[in-house]
Scaffold this active site. Structure first.
Site, PDB file in Angstrom:
ATOM      1  N   GLU A  80      24.945  -7.637  -3.711  1.00 11.07           N
ATOM      2  CA  GLU A  80      24.235  -6.848  -4.725  1.00 11.07           C
ATOM      3  C   GLU A  80      23.110  -6.169  -3.974  1.00 11.07           C
ATOM      4  O   GLU A  80      22.137  -6.831  -3.604  1.00 11.07           O
ATOM      5  CB  GLU A  80      23.592  -7.752  -5.790  1.00 11.07           C
ATOM      6  CG  GLU A  80      24.510  -8.732  -6.459  1.00 11.07           C
ATOM      7  CD  GLU A  80      25.384  -8.070  -7.466  1.00 11.07           C
ATOM      8  OE1 GLU A  80      24.945  -7.080  -8.053  1.00 11.07           O
ATOM      9  OE2 GLU A  80      26.516  -8.536  -7.644  1.00 11.07           O
ATOM     10  N   CYS A  95      16.519  -4.666  -9.699  1.00 17.87           N
ATOM     11  CA  CYS A  95      17.670  -3.950  -9.162  1.00 17.87           C
ATOM     12  C   CYS A  95      18.313  -3.088 -10.235  1.00 17.87           C
ATOM     13  O   CYS A  95      19.043  -2.160  -9.943  1.00 17.87           O
ATOM     14  CB  CYS A  95      18.667  -4.952  -8.604  1.00 17.87           C
ATOM     15  SG  CYS A  95      18.984  -6.312  -9.718  1.00 17.87           S
TER      16      CYS A  95
HETATM   17  P1  NDP Z   1      15.848  -8.117   2.154  1.00 21.94           P
HETATM   18  O1  NDP Z   1      17.208  -7.615   2.315  1.00 21.94           O
HETATM   19  O2  NDP Z   1      14.908  -7.990   3.270  1.00 21.94           O
HETATM   20  O3  NDP Z   1      15.852  -9.652   1.743  1.00 21.94           O
HETATM   21  C1  NDP Z   1      16.740 -10.182   0.819  1.00 21.94           C
HETATM   22  C2  NDP Z   1      17.078 -11.607   1.223  1.00 21.94           C
HETATM   23  O4  NDP Z   1      17.762 -11.613   2.461  1.00 21.94           O
HETATM   24  C3  NDP Z   1      15.868 -12.490   1.436  1.00 21.94           C
HETATM   25  O5  NDP Z   1      16.164 -13.777   0.987  1.00 21.94           O
HETATM   26  C4  NDP Z   1      15.700 -12.455   2.934  1.00 21.94           C
HETATM   27  O6  NDP Z   1      14.985 -13.563   3.403  1.00 21.94           O
HETATM   28  C5  NDP Z   1      17.123 -12.494   3.375  1.00 21.94           C
HETATM   29  N1  NDP Z   1      17.350 -12.020   4.721  1.00 21.94           N
HETATM   30  C6  NDP Z   1      16.666 -11.091   5.414  1.00 21.94           C
HETATM   31  N2  NDP Z   1      17.220 -10.937   6.624  1.00 21.94           N
HETATM   32  C7  NDP Z   1      18.274 -11.771   6.702  1.00 21.94           C
HETATM   33  C8  NDP Z   1      19.226 -12.080   7.707  1.00 21.94           C
HETATM   34  N3  NDP Z   1      19.220 -11.474   8.870  1.00 21.94           N
HETATM   35  N4  NDP Z   1      20.163 -13.015   7.438  1.00 21.94           N
HETATM   36  C9  NDP Z   1      20.202 -13.646   6.258  1.00 21.94           C
HETATM   37  N5  NDP Z   1      19.302 -13.400   5.282  1.00 21.94           N
HETATM   38  C10 NDP Z   1      18.357 -12.470   5.497  1.00 21.94           C
HETATM   39  O7  NDP Z   1      15.315  -7.428   0.894  1.00 21.94           O
HETATM   40  P2  NDP Z   1      13.821  -7.447   0.367  1.00 21.94           P
HETATM   41  O8  NDP Z   1      13.352  -8.816   0.097  1.00 21.94           O
HETATM   42  O9  NDP Z   1      13.024  -6.568   1.229  1.00 21.94           O
HETATM   43  O10 NDP Z   1      14.115  -6.800  -0.994  1.00 21.94           O
HETATM   44  C11 NDP Z   1      13.803  -5.512  -1.174  1.00 21.94           C
HETATM   45  C12 NDP Z   1      14.995  -4.670  -1.450  1.00 21.94           C
HETATM   46  O11 NDP Z   1      16.134  -5.388  -1.953  1.00 21.94           O
HETATM   47  C13 NDP Z   1      14.634  -3.745  -2.552  1.00 21.94           C
HETATM   48  O12 NDP Z   1      14.001  -2.627  -1.979  1.00 21.94           O
HETATM   49  C14 NDP Z   1      15.925  -3.466  -3.217  1.00 21.94           C
HETATM   50  O13 NDP Z   1      16.486  -2.324  -2.661  1.00 21.94           O
HETATM   51  C15 NDP Z   1      16.799  -4.620  -2.921  1.00 21.94           C
HETATM   52  N6  NDP Z   1      17.021  -5.455  -4.058  1.00 21.94           N
HETATM   53  C16 NDP Z   1      18.209  -5.373  -4.699  1.00 21.94           C
HETATM   54  C17 NDP Z   1      18.474  -6.147  -5.769  1.00 21.94           C
HETATM   55  C18 NDP Z   1      19.814  -6.132  -6.420  1.00 21.94           C
HETATM   56  O14 NDP Z   1      20.167  -7.019  -7.186  1.00 21.94           O
HETATM   57  N7  NDP Z   1      20.640  -5.166  -6.184  1.00 21.94           N
HETATM   58  C19 NDP Z   1      17.488  -7.055  -6.320  1.00 21.94           C
HETATM   59  C20 NDP Z   1      16.277  -7.078  -5.580  1.00 21.94           C
HETATM   60  C21 NDP Z   1      16.091  -6.321  -4.481  1.00 21.94           C
HETATM   61  P3  NDP Z   1      13.437 -13.417   3.815  1.00 21.94           P
HETATM   62  O15 NDP Z   1      12.719 -13.041   2.574  1.00 21.94           O
HETATM   63  O16 NDP Z   1      13.091 -14.755   4.314  1.00 21.94           O
HETATM   64  O17 NDP Z   1      13.399 -12.343   4.861  1.00 21.94           O
END
Ligand code: NDP
Length: 678
Positions: free
Chosen positions: A257, A296
């Site tokens: 997602e 989202c």
């Molecule tokens: P990220 O993609 O940075 O983080 C999402 C999750 O992935 C977090 O739990 C993060 O952990 C984890 N993560 C990051 N890097 C890795 C990796 N290399 N391997 C495994 N897990 C990883 O998104 P953001 O938190 O920055 O969220 C912001 C963006 O996400 C928004 O701008 C939006 O576009 C999108 N979003 C989409 C949603 C949806 O349902 N479609 C809902 C919410 C956000 P950690 O925090 O520890 O880095």
């Protein structure tokens, strides 16, 4: 120094071996907690899930798992105040937190109920009907779903620390998969608290829920072919995960997602005097301001008829002007803070990108009046409305993950659909119209680009759940840019986790494998009427083959007169003769079924308590006056109800005529006592 969040792994809480990184209060900038996963043994975690959690879960039936989810929902619901209190620190107002906390608990309840009502009290689910694969019926096919012996890794975004966890956990748990939850670091303290309460409750079997607080680095390296990852977050991270070697080559399933440029379309039928205009405006403003637009599902693109643009912008701006921004715990505040200062910087950057073609028509991305808070230390931001001209590109590419939306105009319905599609795939879209032709045209046009579509008008608005709320019973996920994943959707969300297999076998083998009587397999008649048996003694395959009975013309006439169903095919010989299917008077289908009941029931009080329905009824061969019919009733499926002293019995019913042709086939559904000693 604030508390270091812990991970829950292999049945114990783990504290990192370093000090971890600080997590700051979104509204005050104070340190809330620290986070680190240093020293956590991810290999042990995944092995524990597969060897301890998975087997424990798969030993339970779907109904037993559903009962645990219900218990868990009640437990979390009874003591949620501390979750609400902590949630303020994420920048969320109380109303925002309801979506997260009560929304999450509601999802557990919904899955508990779906699991009980729509899945069998068994560990295997049948998909579709039996396929006859040979002339005599000695070789048949049946699709079945079974649980995978893997682990479900759930990586969540920062915006819904409780709902995000529970909406992924509930379907996986029902599917028999142990979960490893990895919350986004920024708000992981709230997820950690919820997991702590879940673990303390002892409701979930050991190893079925583990928590990774901190970096997920290396986690995918531990996954193998029966494992899956459900990810919510940025398209960037999703791209990295998609390219992980275990996803590309190791058979690990990945559901995504990602970001989504959702739209709301105002129908061309709506005038300034229609209630739909207000519904449209309210929808846009709600989606801009709930969770400070960090959803989202939020509306990023408001697509309106060109002639209505000024009216719409004025109305949205007027509403936004009333939105007070500030300390989320303050009762006068409508919109809290973004999750972090970094997140605010990201949103400001996105607004800058949008401004390459669009103009700001409400709000200042760099300045906001704050109620009871510090505009610099807290991640506060004004709602910002933009207007983009025709041909603007950025509005279809850039996702400002905050209180930002852009108005776009169209001149024809085709253009409206085309603009919606330029989002390249979205989680949800809205259409606000009171015109059924517009509704059909737009919904069919934009449906291939969306996971969910809300059509709003004066009739459904009072009870509508709104644009931005994913519901546990409806699918959540969208094509293309939205990630291509699909979650929730009731039982669909469970089936995604299960493996579908086509099994080919003899009917007897199929009965043994599925636990449900299969057409063509052995029937047992031990001389005792099956209606005299309680669930304690009733067995799959128990059968009663009735005597035959002749259906007379008097029977048909009597039934016609008695019920009022005097359709000509039952009453008028000359007219019935002209009917190409019957060529003369035939018995009512319901008469046949009623007579069949008269042939198979055992009249005295007994363990069969009630008949609660009939499934899959088909009338196959017409019955004429003078034909004789007989019925065979066979126990097909037995489902004891937990917490009740009875269960459901599904019976296979086949009514045949004197030539042995099937006249009617159906399933009879009864409630039968678990014990009966009278
Ligand atoms: P990220 O993609 O940075 O983080 C999402 C999750 O992935 C977090 O739990 C993060 O952990 C984890 N993560 C990051 N890097 C890795 C990796 N290399 N391997 C495994 N897990 C990883 O998104 P953001 O938190 O920055 O969220 C912001 C963006 O996400 C928004 O701008 C939006 O576009 C999108 N979003 C989409 C949603 C949806 O349902 N479609 C809902 C919410 C956000 P950690 O925090 O520890 O880095």
């Amino acid at each position: 120094m604030s508390r270091l969040l812990e991970s829950y792994s292999a049945g114990r809480w783990h504290t990192a071996s370093d000090e971890g990184a600080p997590l700051l209060d979104a509204a005050t900038g104070e340190e809330v907690a620290r986070i680190s996963a240093t020293g956590l043994d991810l290999g042990e975690m995944t092995t524990y899930a597969r060897t301890v959690g998975g087997p424990a879960l798969r030993a339970l039936t779907f109904h037993e798992r559903a009962a645990l989810l219900r218990q868990l929902a009640k437990h979390l619901g009874a003591d949620k105040d501390e979750l609400y209190d902590l949630s303020f620190r994420t920048g969320a107002t109380r109303r925002d937190s309801m979506v997260d906390i009560d929304g999450g608990i509601g999802t557990l309840f919904s899955y508990a109920s779906k699991g009980t009502r729509e899945l069998p009290n068994d560990t295997v689910v049948l998909d579709g009907g039996l396929e006859r694969l040979s002339k005599t019926g000695a070789f048949v096919g049946q699709h079945v779903y079974t649980s995978r012996p893997g682990v479900a890794v759930q990586i969540n975004a920062f915006n819904f620390p409780v709902w995000g966890m529970l909406e992924k956990l509930a379907p996986a748990f029902l599917a028999g998969l142990p979960s490893i939850v990895k919350p986004a670091s920024q708000t992981a303290y709230l997820t950690e608290l919820a997991v702590r309460r879940i673990v303390e409750s002892g409701i979930l079997p050991d190893g079925t829920l583990q928590l990774l607080s901190g970096s997920a680095s290396g986690l995918l390296d531990e996954l193998t072919v029966q494992d899956s990852v459900a990810f919510t977050g940025s398209a960037h991270t999703a791209g990295m995960l998609r390219n992980h070697t275990n996803v590309l080559h190791g058979g690990v399933r990945l559901g995504v997602e990602a970001d989504s440029l959702n739209c709301s379309i105002l129908g061309p039928d709506v005038t300034a005097d229609d209630p739909e205009l207000d519904l449209f405006v309210k929808g846009v403003v709600t989606e801009m301001t709930v969770k400070a637009g960090q959803k989202c599902t939020a509306i990023r693109r408001a697509i309106v008829p060109a002639a209505m643009a000024e009216v719409v912008i004025e109305a949205i701006s007027a509403r936004l002007a009333k939105v007070s921004v500030g300390n989320p715990a303050h009762e006068d505040v409508r919109m809290g803070a973004l999750a972090s200062l970094e997140q605010r910087d990201e949103v400001r950057k996105a607004v800058q990108q949008l401004r390459a073609s669009a103009e700001v028509v409400f709000g200042d991305p760099d300045h906001v009046e704050v109620v009871d808070g510090d505009a610099e230390r807290g991640a506060f931001m004004s709602p910002v409305l933009l207007r983009a001209p025709k041909g603007a590109v950025e509005v279809h590419d850039v996702e400002p993950f905050g209180p930002v939306s852009t108005v776009l105009t169209y001149d024809s319905l085709d253009e409206a659909v085309e603009l919606a599609a330029r989002g390249k795939g979205s989680l949800v879209g809205s259409l606000v119209t009171h015109d059924p032709d517009v509704a059909r045209c737009v919904v069919l046009g934009v449906a291939p680009w969306h996971g969910r579509i809300l059509v709003l008008d004066r009739d459904d608005a009072p009870e509508s759940t709104g644009h931005g709320s994913p519901l546990p019973v409806l699918v959540h996920g969208g094509p293309g840019r939205a990630g291509g994943g699909e979650e929730l959707g009731g039982v669909r969300g469970v089936l995604h986790h299960l493996q579908r297999t086509a099994v080919q076998a003899s009917p007897d083998m199929m009965t043994a494998i599925t636990g449900r009587w299969t057409t063509g397999s052995q029937r047992h008649d031990d001389g005792v009427h099956p209606f005299r048996k309680s669930l304690a003694t009733l067995a799959i395959g128990d059968t009663i083959a009735s005597e035959a009975r002749t259906v007379t013309l008097e029977d048909i006439e009597h039934f016609a007169e008695f019920t009022g169903d005097t359709f000509y095919a039952h009453t008028d010989e000359a007219a019935a003769k002209e009917n190409p299917l019957f060529g003369g008077i035939v018995a009512h289908g319901y008469l046949v079924v009623s007579l069949a009941a008269g042939l198979f029931v055992d009249p005295d009080p007994g363990p069969v308590l009630a008949n609660f329905g009939v499934d899959h009824l088909r009338f196959l061969t017409p019955v004429k006056a003078g034909d004789s019919i007989a019925v065979t009733l066979t126990v097909k499926q037995i489902t004891p109800r937990s917490g009740a002293d009875y269960g459901e019995v599904r019976w296979d019913a086949v009514v045949t005529n004197a030539s042995g042709d099937p006249v009617a086939t159906y399933d009879v559904l009864t409630l039968v006592a678990k014990e009966w000693d009278r």
